[in-house]
Motif scaffolding. Structure first.
Motif, PDB file in Angstrom:
ATOM      1  N   UNK B   2     -18.089  87.416 -79.254  1.00  0.00           N
ATOM      2  CA  UNK B   2     -18.697  88.330 -80.213  1.00  0.00           C
ATOM      3  C   UNK B   2     -18.350  87.879 -81.637  1.00  0.00           C
ATOM      4  N   UNK B   3     -19.399  87.618 -82.417  1.00  0.00           N
ATOM      5  CA  UNK B   3     -19.163  87.114 -83.781  1.00  0.00           C
ATOM      6  C   UNK B   3     -18.473  88.162 -84.658  1.00  0.00           C
ATOM      7  N   UNK B   4     -18.609  89.419 -84.261  1.00  0.00           N
ATOM      8  CA  UNK B   4     -17.971  90.465 -85.063  1.00  0.00           C
ATOM      9  C   UNK B   4     -16.448  90.302 -85.078  1.00  0.00           C
ATOM     10  N   UNK B   5     -15.921  89.754 -84.001  1.00  0.00           N
ATOM     11  CA  UNK B   5     -14.463  89.538 -83.951  1.00  0.00           C
ATOM     12  C   UNK B   5     -14.025  88.562 -85.042  1.00  0.00           C
ATOM     13  N   UNK B   7     -15.412  88.260 -87.925  1.00  0.00           N
ATOM     14  CA  UNK B   7     -15.400  89.026 -89.179  1.00  0.00           C
ATOM     15  C   UNK B   7     -14.158  89.916 -89.261  1.00  0.00           C
ATOM     16  N   UNK B   8     -13.808  90.515 -88.134  1.00  0.00           N
ATOM     17  CA  UNK B   8     -12.600  91.358 -88.118  1.00  0.00           C
ATOM     18  C   UNK B   8     -11.370  90.510 -88.447  1.00  0.00           C
ATOM     19  N   UNK B  11     -11.336  89.802 -92.085  1.00  0.00           N
ATOM     20  CA  UNK B  11     -10.902  90.988 -92.843  1.00  0.00           C
ATOM     21  C   UNK B  11      -9.386  91.149 -92.755  1.00  0.00           C
ATOM     22  N   UNK B  12      -8.845  91.006 -91.551  1.00  0.00           N
ATOM     23  CA  UNK B  12      -7.386  91.135 -91.367  1.00  0.00           C
ATOM     24  C   UNK B  12      -6.659  90.100 -92.231  1.00  0.00           C
ATOM     25  N   UNK B  15      -6.875  91.049 -95.926  1.00  0.00           N
ATOM     26  CA  UNK B  15      -5.998  92.194 -96.237  1.00  0.00           C
ATOM     27  C   UNK B  15      -4.535  91.750 -96.265  1.00  0.00           C
ATOM     28  N   UNK B  16      -4.150  90.942 -95.282  1.00  0.00           N
ATOM     29  CA  UNK B  16      -2.758  90.475 -95.247  1.00  0.00           C
ATOM     30  C   UNK B  16      -2.413  89.660 -96.493  1.00  0.00           C
ATOM     31  N   UNK B  19      -2.261  92.028 -99.516  1.00  0.00           N
ATOM     32  CA  UNK B  19      -1.021  92.818 -99.551  1.00  0.00           C
ATOM     33  C   UNK B  19       0.141  91.939 -99.980  1.00  0.00           C
ATOM     34  N   UNK B  22      -0.128  91.188-103.742  1.00  0.00           N
ATOM     35  CA  UNK B  22       0.181  92.364-104.571  1.00  0.00           C
ATOM     36  C   UNK B  22       1.680  92.640-104.556  1.00  0.00           C
ATOM     37  N   UNK B  23       2.268  92.596-103.351  1.00  0.00           N
ATOM     38  CA  UNK B  23       3.699  92.894-103.236  1.00  0.00           C
ATOM     39  C   UNK B  23       4.536  91.816-103.935  1.00  0.00           C
ATOM     40  N   UNK B  26       4.449  92.335-107.558  1.00  0.00           N
ATOM     41  CA  UNK B  26       5.190  93.506-108.022  1.00  0.00           C
ATOM     42  C   UNK B  26       6.681  93.378-107.809  1.00  0.00           C
TER      43      UNK B  26
END
Lengths: 125, 136
Positions: B2-5, B7-8, B11-12, B15-16, B19, B22-23, B26
């Motif tokens: 599934x190609x959606x995986x 994309x997931x 995204x992961x 995001x990682x 984060x 940003x951390x 800071x």
């Protein structure tokens, strides 16, 4: 896009932006959110701060999935359950009632399923 | 597959990385104390313990809402003026006023190391904590 799809698209995108916004806020300023973490969840290995960061990660990933319409039903039901749990832990307070409303709205996205702008449609056709 | 995986996964990863950036941006944790000196101590009964350190017997005297000292990482801080500004409320800190290990454990459990810099900034540095005195 079919005209009757417009409200679904607006609702999905608006809610996803809410989750992404709160996720980012938790990453930027986790200390402001630690007071919401129940004491029984914190251990010596998992501080309230770390729990906030884990929560932020989940909200950002699921929020982005909802924004792009990837596994729309899956992401929306998880976010809805997540918010229901938060609202019950907060109880009958302004924030708790707000989160309950958001949880129901997210559950409506789950009921609607993927709209015509979701990437889900591109891959399942 | 599934190609959606894919994309997931993308995204992961985004995001990682986000984060982490940003951390990292800071992160201002500085192991060197940058706290104020005890020149403006509000404790009222501050003593000059810079040579031998503050013993536990002295630390434990400062355990009220009007006079709150705590020890963290071998340093004693007067955090009386910060108490009203604590987001979690005064009562979350008050039980740990005048303590060393108890405060450090509770502080670390609740905040990890994210608030160490804040503690050093808002706390008035009294001096070193006399660890040997505490052991005895």
């Amino acid at each position: 896009m079919k005209p009757h799809d417009l409200p679904k698209v607006i609702l999905r995108i608006a809610l996803s932006l809410v989750f992404i916004y709160f996720g980012l806020q938790q990453v930027i300023s986790p200390d402001s959110w630690t007071s919401f973490i129940p004491h029984f969840l914190t251990t010596s290995f998992l501080s309230a701060n770390n729990l906030v960061m884990m929560n932020a990660f989940g909200e950002l990933v699921l929020g982005l999935m909802l924004l792009f319409g990837i596994y729309t039903r899956f992401s929306s039901i998880l976010l809805s359950i997540h918010l229901i749990l938060i609202s019950f832990s907060l109880g009958l307070s302004p924030i708790g009632v707000r989160d309950f409303g958001l949880a129901i709205a997210t559950f409506v996205v789950f009921l609607n399923g993927p709209d015509s702008y979701c990437l889900d449609n591109k891959f399942t056709r | 597959m599934d190609k959606r995986l894919l994309y997931v996964g993308l995204i992961v990863a985004i995001v990682l990385v986000g984060i982490f950036l940003i951390r990292a941006n800071q992160s201002g944790y500085n192991p060197q104390p940058t706290a104020n000196t005890n020149s403006n101590s509000s404790g009222g009964s501050s003593t000059n313990n810079s040579s031998s350190g503050v013993p536990l017997s002295e630390l434990s005297k400062h355990s009220t809402v009007d006079d709150c000292w705590v020890a963290y990482d071998g340093k004693v801080y007067d955090i009386t003026s910060f108490l009203p500004n604590h987001r979690g409320g005064i009562n979350r800190i008050l039980p740990y006023c005048g303590t060393a290990d108890e405060f450090q454990k509770a502080f670390t459990k609740q905040h990890g190391t994210s608030k160490v810099k804040l503690l050093m900034n808002v706390g008035v540095l009294i001096g070193d904590f006399d660890v040997m005195g505490a052991v005895q």
